[in-house]
Motif scaffolding. Structure first.
Motif, mmCIF file in Angstrom:
data_model
loop_
_atom_site.group_PDB
_atom_site.id
_atom_site.type_symbol
_atom_site.label_atom_id
_atom_site.label_comp_id
_atom_site.label_asym_id
_atom_site.label_seq_id
_atom_site.Cartn_x
_atom_site.Cartn_y
_atom_site.Cartn_z
ATOM 1 N N ALA A 90 0.830 -1.070 -0.109
ATOM 2 C CA ALA A 90 -0.013 -0.058 -0.071
ATOM 3 C C ALA A 90 0.914 1.346 0.029
ATOM 4 C CB ALA A 90 -0.925 0.048 1.169
ATOM 5 N N LYS A 91 0.310 2.353 -0.478
ATOM 6 C CA LYS A 91 1.188 3.729 -0.441
ATOM 7 C C LYS A 91 0.102 4.744 -0.023
ATOM 8 C CE LYS A 91 1.629 5.914 -4.423
ATOM 9 N NZ LYS A 91 2.119 6.307 -5.929
ATOM 10 N N THR A 92 0.772 5.578 0.862
ATOM 11 C CA THR A 92 0.084 6.734 1.086
ATOM 12 C C THR A 92 0.889 7.899 0.520
ATOM 13 O OG1 THR A 92 -0.663 5.829 3.590
ATOM 14 C CG2 THR A 92 -0.598 8.310 3.196
ATOM 15 N N ASP A 93 0.115 8.948 -0.090
ATOM 16 C CA ASP A 93 0.845 10.000 -0.842
ATOM 17 C C ASP A 93 0.285 11.076 -0.119
ATOM 18 O OD1 ASP A 93 1.566 12.130 -2.570
ATOM 19 O OD2 ASP A 93 1.739 10.636 -4.225
ATOM 20 N N ASN A 94 0.983 11.794 0.943
ATOM 21 C CA ASN A 94 0.267 12.955 1.532
ATOM 22 C C ASN A 94 0.380 14.299 0.636
ATOM 23 O OD1 ASN A 94 -0.217 11.559 3.904
ATOM 24 N ND2 ASN A 94 1.822 11.958 4.508
ATOM 25 N N GLU A 95 1.025 14.394 -0.441
ATOM 26 C CA GLU A 95 1.123 15.285 -1.376
ATOM 27 C C GLU A 95 -0.056 15.204 -2.141
ATOM 28 O OE1 GLU A 95 5.588 17.138 -2.436
ATOM 29 O OE2 GLU A 95 5.107 15.235 -3.059
ATOM 30 N N ALA A 96 -0.393 14.268 -2.498
ATOM 31 C CA ALA A 96 -1.631 14.178 -3.362
ATOM 32 C C ALA A 96 -2.824 13.732 -2.916
ATOM 33 C CB ALA A 96 -1.306 13.019 -4.384
ATOM 34 N N GLY A 97 -2.581 13.474 -1.537
ATOM 35 C CA GLY A 97 -3.883 13.144 -0.476
ATOM 36 C C GLY A 97 -4.509 11.888 -0.824
ATOM 37 N N THR A 98 -3.804 10.904 -1.187
ATOM 38 C CA THR A 98 -4.160 9.484 -1.645
ATOM 39 C C THR A 98 -3.711 8.463 -0.831
ATOM 40 O OG1 THR A 98 -2.669 9.148 -3.225
ATOM 41 C CG2 THR A 98 -4.878 10.313 -4.035
ATOM 42 N N VAL A 99 -4.210 7.393 -0.694
ATOM 43 C CA VAL A 99 -4.013 6.111 -0.252
ATOM 44 C C VAL A 99 -4.278 5.054 -1.282
ATOM 45 C CG1 VAL A 99 -4.260 4.172 1.596
ATOM 46 C CG2 VAL A 99 -4.168 6.744 2.416
ATOM 47 N N THR A 100 -3.546 4.365 -1.624
ATOM 48 C CA THR A 100 -3.515 3.204 -2.535
ATOM 49 C C THR A 100 -3.270 2.022 -2.292
ATOM 50 O OG1 THR A 100 -2.890 5.037 -4.402
ATOM 51 C CG2 THR A 100 -3.053 2.636 -5.215
ATOM 52 N N VAL A 101 -4.082 0.919 -2.306
ATOM 53 C CA VAL A 101 -3.724 -0.524 -1.945
ATOM 54 C C VAL A 101 -3.456 -1.063 -3.091
ATOM 55 C CG1 VAL A 101 -4.779 -2.587 -1.014
ATOM 56 C CG2 VAL A 101 -5.385 -0.346 -0.127
ATOM 57 N N ILE A 102 -2.110 -1.535 -3.172
ATOM 58 C CA ILE A 102 -1.417 -2.040 -4.253
ATOM 59 C C ILE A 102 -1.852 -3.577 -4.356
ATOM 60 C CG2 ILE A 102 0.775 -2.678 -5.673
ATOM 61 C CD1 ILE A 102 0.100 0.307 -5.100
ATOM 62 N N GLU A 103 -1.720 -4.304 -3.335
ATOM 63 C CA GLU A 103 -2.060 -5.626 -3.293
ATOM 64 C C GLU A 103 -3.146 -5.639 -1.904
ATOM 65 O OE1 GLU A 103 0.100 -9.754 -1.972
ATOM 66 O OE2 GLU A 103 1.071 -8.407 -3.364
ATOM 67 N N PRO A 104 -4.362 -5.699 -2.126
ATOM 68 C CA PRO A 104 -5.412 -5.869 -1.265
ATOM 69 C C PRO A 104 -5.262 -7.135 -0.401
ATOM 70 C CG PRO A 104 -6.506 -5.893 -3.227
ATOM 71 C CD PRO A 104 -5.011 -5.778 -3.585
ATOM 72 N N ALA A 105 -5.927 -7.438 0.862
ATOM 73 C CA ALA A 105 -5.821 -8.740 1.325
ATOM 74 C C ALA A 105 -7.108 -9.483 0.929
ATOM 75 C CB ALA A 105 -5.934 -8.358 3.127
ATOM 76 N N PRO A 106 -6.921 -10.705 0.944
ATOM 77 C CA PRO A 106 -7.852 -11.543 0.377
ATOM 78 C C PRO A 106 -9.323 -11.345 1.064
ATOM 79 C CG PRO A 106 -6.077 -12.969 0.678
ATOM 80 C CD PRO A 106 -5.559 -11.693 1.357
ATOM 81 N N ALA A 107 -10.418 -11.632 0.728
ATOM 82 C CA ALA A 107 -11.761 -11.488 1.186
ATOM 83 C C ALA A 107 -11.487 -12.493 2.472
ATOM 84 C CB ALA A 107 -12.720 -11.846 0.247
ATOM 85 N N GLY A 108 -11.974 -11.878 3.525
ATOM 86 C CA GLY A 108 -12.361 -12.776 4.964
ATOM 87 C C GLY A 108 -10.807 -12.708 5.576
ATOM 88 N N ALA A 109 -9.874 -12.354 5.091
ATOM 89 C CA ALA A 109 -8.522 -12.320 5.899
ATOM 90 C C ALA A 109 -8.568 -11.308 7.169
ATOM 91 C CB ALA A 109 -7.297 -11.912 4.989
ATOM 92 N N THR A 110 -7.939 -11.737 8.220
ATOM 93 C CA THR A 110 -7.903 -10.880 9.354
ATOM 94 C C THR A 110 -6.558 -10.546 9.570
ATOM 95 O OG1 THR A 110 -7.236 -12.649 10.809
ATOM 96 C CG2 THR A 110 -9.733 -12.228 10.612
ATOM 97 N N SER A 111 -6.481 -9.237 9.973
ATOM 98 C CA SER A 111 -5.308 -8.450 10.183
ATOM 99 C C SER A 111 -4.678 -8.777 11.440
ATOM 100 C CB SER A 111 -5.453 -7.014 9.965
ATOM 101 O OG SER A 111 -6.054 -6.222 11.038
ATOM 102 N N VAL A 112 -3.584 -8.228 11.719
ATOM 103 C CA VAL A 112 -2.701 -8.306 12.993
ATOM 104 C C VAL A 112 -3.464 -7.754 14.041
ATOM 105 C CG1 VAL A 112 -0.565 -7.912 14.363
ATOM 106 C CG2 VAL A 112 -0.706 -8.592 11.938
ATOM 107 N N ALA A 113 -4.317 -6.468 13.644
ATOM 108 C CA ALA A 113 -4.914 -5.678 14.623
ATOM 109 C C ALA A 113 -6.343 -6.072 15.203
ATOM 110 C CB ALA A 113 -5.106 -4.287 13.973
ATOM 111 N N ASP A 114 -6.870 -7.264 14.332
ATOM 112 C CA ASP A 114 -7.909 -8.082 14.727
ATOM 113 C C ASP A 114 -7.894 -8.762 16.058
ATOM 114 O OD1 ASP A 114 -9.107 -7.007 12.515
ATOM 115 O OD2 ASP A 114 -9.111 -8.618 11.063
#
Length: 114
Positions: A90-114
């Motif tokens: 993923a990429k956060t571009d503060n100059e452009a004000g965008t967040v781009t997910v390059i490789e999304p997590a598979p549907a139903g996947a849980t993150s470390v924060a879950d």
């Protein structure tokens, strides 16, 4: 997307100003490199310089680093560069004000924060 971090030790006679001047001179030449999305030209007070490159693909990066560019680094600085490749999720571009997910997590996947 691939990020490559490239580092090489500068000879003692190449100081900050000389490195900056060289990078300013060569920067426009990187606009035509196949698959290169961006490059940050970097220098540290420890006498290390290089770049942080964003590539469209690992194949583009490997093709570039195995060609005349690598030979030029060795000839100019007397040492081979260290190159480390990273996959960009993923990429956060503060100059452009965008967040781009390059490789999304598979549907139903849980993150470390879950």
């Amino acid at each position: 997307m691939i990020t490559a971090i490239v580092r090489y030790r500068l000879p003692a006679h190449i100081d900050r100003a000389a490195c900056r001047d060289h990078f300013e001179t060569i920067a426009p030449g990187f606009q035509s490199v196949q698959g290169l999305l961006s490059k940050h030209f970097i220098w540290s007070e420890r006498g290390v310089a290089g770049g942080v490159y964003q590539w469209a693909s690992l194949a583009d990066a490997e093709a570039f680093y195995s060609g005349p560019w690598r030979d030029g680094i060795i000839q100019r600085y007397g040492t081979a560069p260290e190159i480390e490749f990273f996959t960009v999720f993923a990429k956060t571009d503060n100059e452009a004000g965008t967040v781009t997910v390059i490789e999304p997590a598979p549907a139903g996947a849980t993150s470390v924060a879950d």
